[in-house]
Design a protein around this motif. Structure first.
Motif, mmCIF file in Angstrom:
data_model
loop_
_atom_site.group_PDB
_atom_site.id
_atom_site.type_symbol
_atom_site.label_atom_id
_atom_site.label_comp_id
_atom_site.label_asym_id
_atom_site.label_seq_id
_atom_site.Cartn_x
_atom_site.Cartn_y
_atom_site.Cartn_z
ATOM 1 N N HIS A 146 0.697 -1.367 0.094
ATOM 2 C CA HIS A 146 -0.194 -0.208 0.266
ATOM 3 C C HIS A 146 1.101 1.180 -0.657
ATOM 4 C CE1 HIS A 146 -3.024 -3.127 1.632
ATOM 5 N NE2 HIS A 146 -3.599 -2.365 1.204
ATOM 6 N N PRO A 147 1.901 1.598 -1.301
ATOM 7 C CA PRO A 147 2.538 2.246 -1.839
ATOM 8 C C PRO A 147 1.966 3.797 -1.377
ATOM 9 C CG PRO A 147 2.749 1.539 -3.477
ATOM 10 C CD PRO A 147 1.850 0.678 -2.203
ATOM 11 N N VAL A 148 2.412 5.092 -0.835
ATOM 12 C CA VAL A 148 2.015 6.596 -0.472
ATOM 13 C C VAL A 148 2.139 7.040 -2.085
ATOM 14 C CG1 VAL A 148 4.526 7.136 -0.141
ATOM 15 C CG2 VAL A 148 1.788 8.486 0.206
ATOM 16 N N LEU A 149 1.528 7.707 -3.019
ATOM 17 C CA LEU A 149 1.872 8.279 -3.894
ATOM 18 C C LEU A 149 2.584 9.864 -4.361
ATOM 19 C CD1 LEU A 149 -1.969 6.970 -5.696
ATOM 20 C CD2 LEU A 149 0.440 5.844 -5.947
ATOM 21 N N PRO A 150 2.875 10.128 -5.119
ATOM 22 C CA PRO A 150 3.656 11.225 -5.446
ATOM 23 C C PRO A 150 2.372 12.320 -5.132
ATOM 24 C CG PRO A 150 4.236 10.121 -7.342
ATOM 25 C CD PRO A 150 3.240 9.228 -6.653
ATOM 26 N N GLY A 151 2.305 13.236 -4.245
ATOM 27 C CA GLY A 151 1.350 14.363 -4.040
ATOM 28 C C GLY A 151 0.772 14.472 -3.201
ATOM 29 N N GLU A 152 0.891 13.415 -2.034
ATOM 30 C CA GLU A 152 -0.252 12.771 -1.242
ATOM 31 C C GLU A 152 0.902 13.461 0.309
ATOM 32 O OE1 GLU A 152 -2.739 8.520 -2.431
ATOM 33 O OE2 GLU A 152 -0.924 8.387 -1.542
ATOM 34 N N TRP A 153 -0.021 12.981 1.269
ATOM 35 C CA TRP A 153 0.674 13.713 2.734
ATOM 36 C C TRP A 153 0.537 12.384 3.407
ATOM 37 C CZ3 TRP A 153 2.275 18.642 4.284
ATOM 38 C CH2 TRP A 153 1.392 19.837 3.471
ATOM 39 N N ILE A 154 1.734 13.251 4.253
ATOM 40 C CA ILE A 154 1.498 11.140 5.778
ATOM 41 C C ILE A 154 2.333 11.375 6.792
ATOM 42 C CG2 ILE A 154 2.323 10.139 3.085
ATOM 43 C CD1 ILE A 154 5.585 10.742 4.402
ATOM 44 N N THR A 155 1.954 10.916 7.802
ATOM 45 C CA THR A 155 2.101 11.771 9.146
ATOM 46 C C THR A 155 3.159 10.759 9.749
ATOM 47 O OG1 THR A 155 -0.222 12.059 9.514
ATOM 48 C CG2 THR A 155 0.997 11.625 11.507
ATOM 49 N N TYR A 240 17.039 7.552 9.226
ATOM 50 C CA TYR A 240 16.673 7.509 7.957
ATOM 51 C C TYR A 240 15.589 6.423 7.577
ATOM 52 C CZ TYR A 240 20.745 10.212 7.097
ATOM 53 O OH TYR A 240 21.430 11.224 6.981
ATOM 54 N N LEU A 241 14.880 6.292 6.905
ATOM 55 C CA LEU A 241 13.445 5.326 6.952
ATOM 56 C C LEU A 241 13.341 4.752 5.650
ATOM 57 C CD1 LEU A 241 10.965 7.479 8.723
ATOM 58 C CD2 LEU A 241 12.817 5.896 9.954
ATOM 59 N N LEU A 242 12.721 3.992 5.031
ATOM 60 C CA LEU A 242 12.638 3.920 3.722
ATOM 61 C C LEU A 242 11.000 4.069 3.759
ATOM 62 C CD1 LEU A 242 14.513 0.403 2.624
ATOM 63 C CD2 LEU A 242 15.390 2.948 1.598
ATOM 64 N N LEU A 243 11.045 4.719 2.398
ATOM 65 C CA LEU A 243 8.816 5.339 1.910
ATOM 66 C C LEU A 243 9.021 4.310 1.281
ATOM 67 C CD1 LEU A 243 6.953 6.280 3.281
ATOM 68 C CD2 LEU A 243 8.177 8.701 0.965
ATOM 69 N N PRO A 244 7.508 3.353 1.151
ATOM 70 C CA PRO A 244 7.088 2.870 -0.525
ATOM 71 C C PRO A 244 6.903 3.945 -1.351
ATOM 72 C CG PRO A 244 6.955 1.457 1.663
ATOM 73 C CD PRO A 244 7.205 3.072 2.057
ATOM 74 N N VAL A 245 7.084 4.255 -2.205
ATOM 75 C CA VAL A 245 6.100 5.636 -3.449
ATOM 76 C C VAL A 245 5.478 4.514 -4.744
ATOM 77 C CG1 VAL A 245 6.310 7.345 -4.708
ATOM 78 C CG2 VAL A 245 8.020 6.670 -2.745
ATOM 79 N N GLY A 246 4.742 4.785 -4.768
ATOM 80 C CA GLY A 246 3.640 3.901 -5.680
ATOM 81 C C GLY A 246 3.792 5.117 -7.132
ATOM 82 N N LYS A 247 3.288 4.566 -7.859
ATOM 83 C CA LYS A 247 2.898 4.653 -9.647
ATOM 84 C C LYS A 247 1.799 5.971 -9.295
ATOM 85 C CE LYS A 247 3.647 4.044 -14.452
ATOM 86 N NZ LYS A 247 4.069 3.841 -15.495
ATOM 87 N N GLN A 248 1.980 7.396 -9.910
ATOM 88 C CA GLN A 248 0.717 7.558 -10.303
ATOM 89 C C GLN A 248 -0.084 7.484 -11.735
ATOM 90 O OE1 GLN A 248 -0.123 10.647 -8.157
ATOM 91 N NE2 GLN A 248 -2.146 10.270 -9.127
ATOM 92 N N GLU A 249 -1.488 7.144 -11.124
ATOM 93 C CA GLU A 249 -2.155 6.655 -12.196
ATOM 94 C C GLU A 249 -2.159 7.688 -13.541
ATOM 95 O OE1 GLU A 249 -5.018 3.594 -11.285
ATOM 96 O OE2 GLU A 249 -3.787 2.110 -10.947
ATOM 97 N N VAL A 250 -2.230 8.299 -14.571
ATOM 98 C CA VAL A 250 -2.364 8.716 -15.421
ATOM 99 C C VAL A 250 -3.893 8.909 -15.805
ATOM 100 C CG1 VAL A 250 -2.040 10.044 -17.461
ATOM 101 C CG2 VAL A 250 -0.636 8.809 -16.567
#
Length: 250
Positions: A146-155, A240-250
């Motif tokens: 369940h990766p975060v997408l570019p532009g989204e907000w995380i806490t 330092y952390l690892l953040l899973p980032v997914g691909k933004q669907e067009v």
């Protein structure tokens, strides 16, 4: 009835309660003590304000009673009082049984104004930072599946970020309004790119728990990205952390 005397502390270790790293303690931080004979029972705080005695166990930091989250014979979780001076040595006095004052042990530790400890948990079979995707409804735990997408907000949830304004009394939950922001500067970078911070301070409704809300850059690359959280002006106070980032669907 005779009270059994606790066994002496055996090489006690004091750590940040989030990172479990042995570092100088911070005013307002949640810390853990690991050892033996720390308490005669297992007890947990039931609400706020946090108690300064649980199961006849008490902890003093620089002669100030520390609010307790949890005590057991092998572990104590407590909040370092905000009144604790930083940049010096202080005594931590652990009394496993207040009915037997002679059972207490004194530990000497160093203090620092701020540090970083990010809370983690076992997520999808591995120990990962607790990162919430606040752009989803309902909120979603960020993970490789369940990766975060570019532009989204995380806490992120942390402890050890130090002084806040407005001041929140030790052991009391932070208010929802006004929010209590950190005093020391905090920066967050994803792949060395500094990102926007929407809020950095005490998490409302909790004691000693901090949260940082950040926006993932619109140009973030996909895959596991390196995220750096730094408090203060030196890189030594970073995690330092690892953040899973997914691909933004067009």
């Amino acid at each position: 009835k005779e009270i059994k005397r606790p066994t002496p502390l055996s090489t006690p270790v004091i750590t940040n309660a989030a990172s479990f790293l042995v570092r100088p303690i911070v005013p307002g931080e949640i810390v853990s003590i690991f050892g033996e004979g720390l308490s005669t029972s297992v007890e947990g705080a039931m609400g706020f304000p946090l108690p300064t005695e649980l199961g006849r166990t008490k902890v003093l930091v620089n002669n100030i009673a520390a609010p307790l989250f949890y005590v057991s014979p092998t572990q104590i979780n407590f909040q370092v009082p905000f009144e604790t001076p930083s940049g010096t040595f202080v005594d931590i006095v652990v009394t496993p049984d207040t009915a037997r004052p002679d059972s207490q042990t004194t530990l000497k530790v160093t203090t620092t104004p701020s540090d970083v400890g990010v809370f983690s948990a076992e997520i999808e079979g591995a120990w990962r930072p607790i990162i919430i995707n606040a752009s989803r409804d309902p909120w979603e735990l960020v993970s490789p599946s369940h990766p975060v997408l570019p532009g989204e907000w995380i806490t992120l949830y942390l402890t050890g970020l130090g002084a806040v304004t407005p001041v929140v009394p030790t052991g009391q939950p932070a208010p929802f309004s006004p929010l209590s922001w950190t005093v020391d500067p905090v920066t967050v970078k994803i792949n060395a790119q500094e990102v926007q911070i929407g809020f950095c301070g005490l998490a409302p409704g909790w004691a000693g728990l901090y949260q940082i809300n950040v926006q993932v850059p619109a140009n973030a690359q996909t895959g596991l990205q390196i995220m750096q959280v730094q408090v203060g002006r030196t890189a030594s106070s970073s995690q330092y952390l690892l953040l899973p980032v997914g691909k933004q669907e067009v």
